[in-house]
Design a protein around this motif. Structure first.
Motif, PDB file in Angstrom:
ATOM      1  N   GLY A  87       0.809  -1.216   0.000  1.00 44.10           N
ATOM      2  CA  GLY A  87       0.000   0.000   0.000  1.00 44.10           C
ATOM      3  C   GLY A  87       0.839   1.261   0.000  1.00 44.10           C
ATOM      4  O   GLY A  87       0.584   2.204  -0.774  1.00 44.10           O
ATOM      5  N   PHE A  88       1.869   1.296   0.842  1.00 41.41           N
ATOM      6  CA  PHE A  88       2.742   2.465   0.889  1.00 41.41           C
ATOM      7  C   PHE A  88       3.492   2.638  -0.431  1.00 41.41           C
ATOM      8  O   PHE A  88       3.617   3.755  -0.948  1.00 41.41           O
ATOM      9  CB  PHE A  88       3.739   2.341   2.040  1.00 41.41           C
ATOM     10  CG  PHE A  88       3.179   2.736   3.373  1.00 41.41           C
ATOM     11  CD1 PHE A  88       2.798   4.045   3.610  1.00 41.41           C
ATOM     12  CD2 PHE A  88       3.029   1.810   4.387  1.00 41.41           C
ATOM     13  CE1 PHE A  88       2.279   4.427   4.841  1.00 41.41           C
ATOM     14  CE2 PHE A  88       2.508   2.174   5.612  1.00 41.41           C
ATOM     15  CZ  PHE A  88       2.130   3.487   5.852  1.00 41.41           C
ATOM     16  N   ALA A  89       4.007   1.537  -0.976  1.00 46.61           N
ATOM     17  CA  ALA A  89       4.743   1.619  -2.235  1.00 46.61           C
ATOM     18  C   ALA A  89       3.829   2.091  -3.371  1.00 46.61           C
ATOM     19  O   ALA A  89       4.239   2.910  -4.212  1.00 46.61           O
ATOM     20  CB  ALA A  89       5.352   0.266  -2.573  1.00 46.61           C
ATOM     21  N   ALA A  90       2.593   1.590  -3.394  1.00 42.98           N
ATOM     22  CA  ALA A  90       1.647   1.999  -4.433  1.00 42.98           C
ATOM     23  C   ALA A  90       1.323   3.487  -4.319  1.00 42.98           C
ATOM     24  O   ALA A  90       1.288   4.204  -5.331  1.00 42.98           O
ATOM     25  CB  ALA A  90       0.368   1.167  -4.325  1.00 42.98           C
ATOM     26  N   ALA A  91       1.106   3.958  -3.088  1.00 41.80           N
ATOM     27  CA  ALA A  91       0.816   5.381  -2.896  1.00 41.80           C
ATOM     28  C   ALA A  91       2.003   6.232  -3.319  1.00 41.80           C
ATOM     29  O   ALA A  91       1.839   7.300  -3.925  1.00 41.80           O
ATOM     30  CB  ALA A  91       0.469   5.638  -1.438  1.00 41.80           C
ATOM     31  N   GLY A  92       3.213   5.759  -3.010  1.00 37.25           N
ATOM     32  CA  GLY A  92       4.404   6.503  -3.409  1.00 37.25           C
ATOM     33  C   GLY A  92       4.513   6.623  -4.916  1.00 37.25           C
ATOM     34  O   GLY A  92       4.922   7.679  -5.432  1.00 37.25           O
ATOM     35  N   LEU A 130       4.310  12.295  -8.906  1.00 37.40           N
ATOM     36  CA  LEU A 130       4.337  13.570  -9.623  1.00 37.40           C
ATOM     37  C   LEU A 130       3.580  14.669  -8.884  1.00 37.40           C
ATOM     38  O   LEU A 130       3.421  15.770  -9.415  1.00 37.40           O
ATOM     39  CB  LEU A 130       3.755  13.383 -11.028  1.00 37.40           C
ATOM     40  CG  LEU A 130       4.484  12.359 -11.911  1.00 37.40           C
ATOM     41  CD1 LEU A 130       3.852  12.293 -13.296  1.00 37.40           C
ATOM     42  CD2 LEU A 130       5.969  12.703 -12.027  1.00 37.40           C
ATOM     43  N   THR A 131       3.115  14.365  -7.678  1.00 36.30           N
ATOM     44  CA  THR A 131       2.436  15.372  -6.849  1.00 36.30           C
ATOM     45  C   THR A 131       3.424  15.861  -5.797  1.00 36.30           C
ATOM     46  O   THR A 131       3.824  15.101  -4.914  1.00 36.30           O
ATOM     47  CB  THR A 131       1.205  14.765  -6.154  1.00 36.30           C
ATOM     48  OG1 THR A 131       0.332  14.213  -7.146  1.00 36.30           O
ATOM     49  CG2 THR A 131       0.467  15.826  -5.349  1.00 36.30           C
ATOM     50  N   LEU A 132       3.853  17.110  -5.903  1.00 31.99           N
ATOM     51  CA  LEU A 132       4.916  17.608  -5.028  1.00 31.99           C
ATOM     52  C   LEU A 132       4.521  17.557  -3.557  1.00 31.99           C
ATOM     53  O   LEU A 132       5.334  17.198  -2.701  1.00 31.99           O
ATOM     54  CB  LEU A 132       5.294  19.036  -5.428  1.00 31.99           C
ATOM     55  CG  LEU A 132       5.985  19.179  -6.794  1.00 31.99           C
ATOM     56  CD1 LEU A 132       6.294  20.645  -7.083  1.00 31.99           C
ATOM     57  CD2 LEU A 132       7.265  18.355  -6.825  1.00 31.99           C
ATOM     58  N   ARG A 133       3.273  17.906  -3.272  1.00 36.64           N
ATOM     59  CA  ARG A 133       2.784  17.816  -1.897  1.00 36.64           C
ATOM     60  C   ARG A 133       1.744  16.720  -1.813  1.00 36.64           C
ATOM     61  O   ARG A 133       0.721  16.763  -2.483  1.00 36.64           O
ATOM     62  CB  ARG A 133       2.180  19.147  -1.445  1.00 36.64           C
ATOM     63  CG  ARG A 133       1.610  19.098  -0.028  1.00 36.64           C
ATOM     64  CD  ARG A 133       1.003  20.415   0.382  1.00 36.64           C
ATOM     65  NE  ARG A 133       0.404  20.319   1.706  1.00 36.64           N
ATOM     66  CZ  ARG A 133      -0.213  21.337   2.337  1.00 36.64           C
ATOM     67  NH1 ARG A 133      -0.307  22.521   1.746  1.00 36.64           N
ATOM     68  NH2 ARG A 133      -0.725  21.163   3.545  1.00 36.64           N
ATOM     69  N   LEU A 134       2.013  15.719  -0.986  1.00 40.82           N
ATOM     70  CA  LEU A 134       1.069  14.618  -0.835  1.00 40.82           C
ATOM     71  C   LEU A 134      -0.265  15.134  -0.303  1.00 40.82           C
ATOM     72  O   LEU A 134      -0.287  16.002   0.579  1.00 40.82           O
ATOM     73  CB  LEU A 134       1.623  13.573   0.136  1.00 40.82           C
ATOM     74  CG  LEU A 134       2.843  12.773  -0.330  1.00 40.82           C
ATOM     75  CD1 LEU A 134       3.352  11.905   0.816  1.00 40.82           C
ATOM     76  CD2 LEU A 134       2.500  11.917  -1.539  1.00 40.82           C
ATOM     77  N   PRO A 135      -1.382  14.639  -0.804  1.00 38.93           N
ATOM     78  CA  PRO A 135      -2.687  15.015  -0.244  1.00 38.93           C
ATOM     79  C   PRO A 135      -2.729  14.691   1.250  1.00 38.93           C
ATOM     80  O   PRO A 135      -2.106  13.737   1.707  1.00 38.93           O
ATOM     81  CB  PRO A 135      -3.670  14.141  -1.025  1.00 38.93           C
ATOM     82  CG  PRO A 135      -2.967  13.817  -2.305  1.00 38.93           C
ATOM     83  CD  PRO A 135      -1.515  13.712  -1.954  1.00 38.93           C
ATOM     84  N   ALA A 137      -1.882  11.329   5.997  1.00 41.56           N
ATOM     85  CA  ALA A 137      -2.464  10.834   7.248  1.00 41.56           C
ATOM     86  C   ALA A 137      -2.491   9.318   7.298  1.00 41.56           C
ATOM     87  O   ALA A 137      -2.560   8.724   8.383  1.00 41.56           O
ATOM     88  CB  ALA A 137      -3.881  11.381   7.412  1.00 41.56           C
ATOM     89  N   ALA A 138      -2.416   8.671   6.133  1.00 44.21           N
ATOM     90  CA  ALA A 138      -2.419   7.207   6.105  1.00 44.21           C
ATOM     91  C   ALA A 138      -1.203   6.627   6.807  1.00 44.21           C
ATOM     92  O   ALA A 138      -1.200   5.458   7.204  1.00 44.21           O
ATOM     93  CB  ALA A 138      -2.470   6.710   4.660  1.00 44.21           C
ATOM     94  N   GLY A 139      -0.167   7.457   6.977  1.00 46.62           N
ATOM     95  CA  GLY A 139       1.005   6.993   7.710  1.00 46.62           C
ATOM     96  C   GLY A 139       0.707   6.638   9.151  1.00 46.62           C
ATOM     97  O   GLY A 139       1.484   5.909   9.787  1.00 46.62           O
ATOM     98  N   SER A 140      -0.430   7.112   9.663  1.00 44.64           N
ATOM     99  CA  SER A 140      -0.802   6.805  11.045  1.00 44.64           C
ATOM    100  C   SER A 140      -1.177   5.345  11.228  1.00 44.64           C
ATOM    101  O   SER A 140      -1.331   4.881  12.359  1.00 44.64           O
ATOM    102  CB  SER A 140      -1.968   7.696  11.481  1.00 44.64           C
ATOM    103  OG  SER A 140      -3.119   7.462  10.672  1.00 44.64           O
ATOM    104  N   VAL A 141      -1.311   4.607  10.121  1.00 46.13           N
ATOM    105  CA  VAL A 141      -1.596   3.173  10.223  1.00 46.13           C
ATOM    106  C   VAL A 141      -0.404   2.440  10.838  1.00 46.13           C
ATOM    107  O   VAL A 141      -0.577   1.437  11.545  1.00 46.13           O
ATOM    108  CB  VAL A 141      -1.928   2.600   8.832  1.00 46.13           C
ATOM    109  CG1 VAL A 141      -2.108   1.086   8.900  1.00 46.13           C
ATOM    110  CG2 VAL A 141      -3.178   3.260   8.274  1.00 46.13           C
TER     111      VAL A 141
END
Length: 224
Positions: free
Chosen positions: A171-176, A181-186, A191-195
Motif C-alpha cells: 500500500g505504501f509503495a503503491a501510494a508513493g 508527480l504530486t509535489l505535496r502529498l494530499p 495521514a495514512a502513515g498513522s496506520v
C-alpha cells in the motif's frame, strides 16, 4: 528454566519498547501542530514564535519514538531467528532507512523555527513535503515487506501480522508511485502513515501476551 525466564523477559521488554515508541509518536503528533505550508512568510515566522516550544518538544518526541520502534523491530528479527537470513538483514536495512528519513524530516521541522533568514520557515516546510515522499517510496515498504516475510516464517506473532505487514508495504509503495508527480502529498495520503503506529502497538501488545508461549516453545526445542 532460567533460559525460559530470560526469553520471556526479553519478549516483555521488547513489547514495552514498541508501546513506548508508539506513545512517544502519538504524543509528538498531539503537541506538534506542524508548520502551515501555504501561509505568507510573515505568518509562518509568527507561527514559529507562538509554537516554538510545542514544535521543538514534538520534534524531540518524533525523533526518540522511532528509536524504540526500531529496537522492537530488531527484537522481532532476533526472536524469529532471522538474524542470518536475507529477510532479517533487509528488515534491519529498512528500519535504518525509516529512522534516517524520520530524522531528516525532523531536522527541517526544527530549521523552520528559525526566523532568519525570513524565507527559512517557508523553505523548511517545502523540504518536509519532499521528505514525506520518501516514507511512501522506500522507507515504509523497505521495512514492512521483509518484516512481513520474517514473521510469516516464524511463530513469534500470529501470521495475520505478517500478512498485514506485506499489505502495508504494498500500500505504501503503491501510494508513493501514484503520487510521485504530486509535489505535496494530499492530506489524506499523508495521514495514512498513522496506520503504522497501530500495527506496531498491536504487535507489541500481542508479543507481550505471547511471551510465555514463546519461551516455552524455545525451551522445548532446546530440551528436544
Amino acid at each position: 528454566m532460567s533460559e525460559f525466564v530470560s526469553r520471556k523477559c526479553f519478549c516483555l521488554m521488547s513489547g514495552v519498547c514498541g508501546i513506548v515508541g508508539v506513545a512517544l509518536l502519538v504524543a509528538s503528533f498531539s503537541i506538534n501542530p506542524g508548520l502551515p505550508g501555504d501561509a505568507p512568510a510573515q505568518a509562518m515566522i509568527e507561527f514559529a514564535r507562538l509554537h516554538y516550544r510545542g514544535e521543538l518538544w514534538g520534534a524531540w518526541l518524533q525523533a526518540v519514538g522511532p528509536v524504540f520502534i526500531v529496537l522492537f523491530a530488531f527484537a522481532l528479527v532476533h526472536l524469529a531467528g532471522a538474524t542470518r537470513r536475507l529477510s532479517g538483514w533487509m528488515t534491519i536495512f529498512g528500519a535504518t532507512t525509516l529512522m534516517t528519513v524520520s530524522l531528516i524530516e525532523i531536522t527541517f521541522y526544527i530549521s523552520g523555527m528559525f526566523a532568519f533568514p525570513e524565507m527559512m520557515p517557508a523553505i523548511s516546510i517545502k523540504l518536509v513535503y519532499a521528505v514525506q515522499h520518501l516514507y511512501f517510496m522506500v522507507a515504509a515498504p523497505a521495512l514492512f515487506f521483509p518484516l512481513g516475510i520474517v514473521l510469516l516464517g516464524s511463530n513469534v506473532l500470529p501470521k495475520i501480522f505478517g500478512y498485514c505487514a506485506l499489505i502495508l508495504a504494498i500500500g505504501f509503495a503503491a501510494a508513493g508511485a501514484i503520487y510521485m508527480l504530486t509535489l505535496r502529498l494530499p492530506d489524506a495520503v499523508a495521514a495514512a502513515g498513522s496506520v503504522q503506529p497501530i500495527w506496531w502497538l498491536a504487535a507489541a501488545i500481542t508479543l507481550m501476551f505471547r511471551s510465555g508461549k514463546i519461551g516455552h516453545a524455545d525451551q522445548w526445542k532446546q530440551d528436544s
